[in-house]
Scaffold this active site. Structure first.
Site, PDB file in Angstrom:
ATOM      1  N   ASP A 109       0.822  -1.207   0.000  1.00 18.28           N
ATOM      2  CA  ASP A 109       0.000   0.000   0.000  1.00 18.28           C
ATOM      3  C   ASP A 109       0.865   1.270   0.000  1.00 18.28           C
ATOM      4  O   ASP A 109       2.000   1.265   0.451  1.00 18.28           O
ATOM      5  CB  ASP A 109      -0.871  -0.033   1.280  1.00 18.28           C
ATOM      6  N   GLY A 110       0.294   2.348  -0.549  1.00 19.45           N
ATOM      7  CA  GLY A 110       0.983   3.640  -0.500  1.00 19.45           C
ATOM      8  C   GLY A 110       1.518   4.120  -1.835  1.00 19.45           C
ATOM      9  O   GLY A 110       2.203   5.139  -1.912  1.00 19.45           O
TER      10      GLY A 110
ATOM     11  N   ARG B 149      -0.752   8.978 -10.275  1.00 20.61           N
ATOM     12  CA  ARG B 149      -0.827   7.753  -9.476  1.00 20.61           C
ATOM     13  C   ARG B 149      -0.116   6.583 -10.152  1.00 20.61           C
ATOM     14  O   ARG B 149       0.538   5.758  -9.505  1.00 20.61           O
ATOM     15  CB  ARG B 149      -2.295   7.376  -9.198  1.00 20.61           C
TER      16      ARG B 149
ATOM     17  N   HIS C  40       2.482   3.236  -8.975  1.00 27.02           N
ATOM     18  CA  HIS C  40       2.341   1.800  -9.261  1.00 27.02           C
ATOM     19  C   HIS C  40       3.589   1.283  -9.991  1.00 27.02           C
ATOM     20  O   HIS C  40       4.096   0.192  -9.688  1.00 27.02           O
ATOM     21  CB  HIS C  40       1.095   1.557 -10.116  1.00 27.02           C
TER      22      HIS C  40
ATOM     23  N   SER D 128      -7.067  -5.993  -5.829  1.00 30.47           N
ATOM     24  CA  SER D 128      -8.214  -6.541  -5.086  1.00 30.47           C
ATOM     25  C   SER D 128      -9.487  -6.438  -5.923  1.00 30.47           C
ATOM     26  O   SER D 128      -9.566  -5.641  -6.862  1.00 30.47           O
ATOM     27  CB  SER D 128      -8.410  -5.757  -3.789  1.00 30.47           C
ATOM     28  N   THR D 129     -10.483  -7.195  -5.538  1.00 38.09           N
ATOM     29  CA  THR D 129     -11.774  -7.136  -6.241  1.00 38.09           C
ATOM     30  C   THR D 129     -12.366  -5.731  -6.117  1.00 38.09           C
ATOM     31  O   THR D 129     -13.185  -5.328  -6.942  1.00 38.09           O
ATOM     32  CB  THR D 129     -12.749  -8.172  -5.631  1.00 38.09           C
ATOM     33  N   GLU D 130     -11.948  -4.978  -5.101  1.00 37.67           N
ATOM     34  CA  GLU D 130     -12.465  -3.600  -4.938  1.00 37.67           C
ATOM     35  C   GLU D 130     -11.750  -2.615  -5.872  1.00 37.67           C
ATOM     36  O   GLU D 130     -12.222  -1.506  -6.107  1.00 37.67           O
ATOM     37  CB  GLU D 130     -12.270  -3.124  -3.482  1.00 37.67           C
TER      38      GLU D 130
ATOM     39  N   LEU E 245      11.482 -20.416  -3.523  1.00 39.08           N
ATOM     40  CA  LEU E 245      10.439 -19.524  -3.002  1.00 39.08           C
ATOM     41  C   LEU E 245       9.190 -19.588  -3.880  1.00 39.08           C
ATOM     42  O   LEU E 245       9.294 -19.593  -5.107  1.00 39.08           O
ATOM     43  CB  LEU E 245      10.967 -18.074  -2.993  1.00 39.08           C
TER      44      LEU E 245
ATOM     45  N   ARG F 262       1.842  -4.710   6.272  1.00 40.53           N
ATOM     46  CA  ARG F 262       1.111  -3.716   5.488  1.00 40.53           C
ATOM     47  C   ARG F 262       1.884  -2.401   5.543  1.00 40.53           C
ATOM     48  O   ARG F 262       2.310  -1.948   6.625  1.00 40.53           O
ATOM     49  CB  ARG F 262      -0.319  -3.469   6.002  1.00 40.53           C
TER      50      ARG F 262
ATOM     51  N   LEU G 176      -7.211  -4.653   7.205  1.00 41.58           N
ATOM     52  CA  LEU G 176      -6.920  -5.833   6.387  1.00 41.58           C
ATOM     53  C   LEU G 176      -7.402  -5.698   4.945  1.00 41.58           C
ATOM     54  O   LEU G 176      -6.947  -6.424   4.069  1.00 41.58           O
ATOM     55  CB  LEU G 176      -7.556  -7.064   7.041  1.00 41.58           C
TER      56      LEU G 176
HETATM   57  C1  V07 Z   1      -2.371  -5.639 -11.057  1.00 41.28           C
HETATM   58  C2  V07 Z   1      -0.956  -5.564 -10.596  1.00 41.28           C
HETATM   59  C3  V07 Z   1      -0.485  -4.405  -9.983  1.00 41.28           C
HETATM   60  C4  V07 Z   1       0.827  -4.343  -9.582  1.00 41.28           C
HETATM   61  N1  V07 Z   1       1.300  -3.213  -8.937  1.00 41.28           N
HETATM   62  C5  V07 Z   1       2.704  -2.930  -8.668  1.00 41.28           C
HETATM   63  C6  V07 Z   1       3.081  -3.270  -7.262  1.00 41.28           C
HETATM   64  C7  V07 Z   1       2.441  -2.295  -6.281  1.00 41.28           C
HETATM   65  C8  V07 Z   1       1.035  -2.576  -5.978  1.00 41.28           C
HETATM   66  C9  V07 Z   1       0.004  -2.444  -7.016  1.00 41.28           C
HETATM   67  C10 V07 Z   1       0.392  -2.198  -8.416  1.00 41.28           C
HETATM   68  N2  V07 Z   1       1.626  -5.429  -9.825  1.00 41.28           N
HETATM   69  N3  V07 Z   1       2.941  -5.643  -9.538  1.00 41.28           N
HETATM   70  C11 V07 Z   1       3.227  -6.893  -9.947  1.00 41.28           C
HETATM   71  C12 V07 Z   1       2.113  -7.492 -10.482  1.00 41.28           C
HETATM   72  C13 V07 Z   1       2.008  -8.866 -10.982  1.00 41.28           C
HETATM   73  C14 V07 Z   1       0.796  -9.558 -10.917  1.00 41.28           C
HETATM   74  C15 V07 Z   1       0.719 -10.858 -11.351  1.00 41.28           C
HETATM   75  C16 V07 Z   1       1.860 -11.475 -11.838  1.00 41.28           C
HETATM   76  F1  V07 Z   1       1.805 -12.777 -12.232  1.00 41.28           F
HETATM   77  C17 V07 Z   1       3.068 -10.814 -11.892  1.00 41.28           C
HETATM   78  C18 V07 Z   1       3.144  -9.509 -11.464  1.00 41.28           C
HETATM   79  C19 V07 Z   1       1.100  -6.547 -10.414  1.00 41.28           C
HETATM   80  N4  V07 Z   1      -0.171  -6.624 -10.811  1.00 41.28           N
END
Ligand code: V07
Length: 255
Positions: A35-36, A48, A52, A80-82, A146, A203, A210
């Site tokens: 988060d953040g 934004r 990300h 998330s689903t939200e 891992l 978190r 949560l």
């Molecule tokens: C939707 C979303 C958003 C997302 N963020 C980057 C990390 C910060 C939090 C939200 C944004 N990241 N970062 C990696 C993935 C990902 C997902 C599935 C996968 F198999 C491999 C990588 C990802 N997917």
């Protein structure tokens, strides 16, 4: 280049030293609510999506450090689903991140024996997102290092509704009696059924909630909250969380 190598080795040695003789009490499964990202971008006067993008870069560092320390499972809450309620442009950008991340990182994940799993509902995701994650799961399924479990289009209440429906279906079909339904029986229907429950939930960004994340699974987890925004999260923050966990778990010979 040499300096960077030496720095990396020193960092690794420092972290190793932090855990020398303390390998016991390591959390097997760490789950992180990343988060953040939006706040990080806002603080820097950036859109934004820049948060990300920066947040995605942190994943690689955390996966490498967790693998180095000997963590067995790492679950990351990516979408998330939200999150579907966010502006379309942001959702469209987010839906491209799995493909972007895997295009760049899958070779090193494979090289480091990491197994990629997905926890969530792939139905309803764009085909390019589904294709990218299915490819990563397929190409790492034989790895035994891992487990990087990515929560994608995941919501705990959705998961629990699915769990109840599966149990009801089995009772209806005469495969299960109501009296025999217990935690163990229901847990098999969780999206995370192949993973142990998280020992440590982290978190970032100072939020203390949560957010519909693994509500069933974190019933006995240790929680560690930090004000650090996810894009600023470092290997040292991960080591600190684990060290706090180890201290909490130390029994000094008691029960
Ligand atoms: C939707 C979303 C958003 C997302 N963020 C980057 C990390 C910060 C939090 C939200 C944004 N990241 N970062 C990696 C993935 C990902 C997902 C599935 C996968 F198999 C491999 C990588 C990802 N997917």
């Amino acid at each position: 280049m040499l300096e960077r190598f030496i720095k990396k080795e020193e960092t690794a040695a420092k972290h190793e030293e932090a855990f020398v003789g303390e390998k016991e009490n390591l959390p097997a499964h760490i789950a992180i609510i990343m988060d953040g990202n939006g706040r990080w971008a806002k603080q820097k006067g950036l859109p934004r999506i820049a948060g990300h993008r920066e947040g995605m870069k942190v994943i690689n560092k955390v996966v490498r450090e967790a693998n180095h320390i000997g963590i067995k499972y790492l679950t990351l809450y990516a979408f998330s689903t939200e999150n579907w309620k966010r502006p379309k442009a942001e959702v469209d950008f987010l839906m491209r991140l799995p493909e972007k991340f895997l295009h760049k990182e899958l070779p090193s994940l494979k090289e480091n024996n990491v197994r990629v799993t997905i926890m969530g509902t792939l139905d309803g995701l764009p085909s390019y997102t589904i294709d990218a994650v299915k490819k990563a799961v397929e190409e790492t399924k034989e790895n035994n290092g891992l487990v990087l479990n990515l929560a994608l289009n995941y919501g705990s209440r959705h998961e629990m509704i699915r769990m109840v429906k599966e149990a009801c279906r089995e009772v209806q079909e005469g495969k299960q009696s109501i009296e025999d339904i217990d935690e163990n029986y229901l847990s098999q229907f969780l999206l995370s059924s192949k993973l142990p429950d998280p020992d440590l939930l982290i978190r970032t960004s100072g939020e203390i909630r949560l957010s519909n994340f693994m509500l069933w699974q974190v019933a006995y987890s240790e929680f560690w909250f930090t004000n650090v925004l996810w894009p600023d999260f470092s290997e040292e923050d991960l080591v600190e969380a684990i060290r706090v966990y180890q201290k909490r778990k130390r029994r000094y010979g008691g029960v």
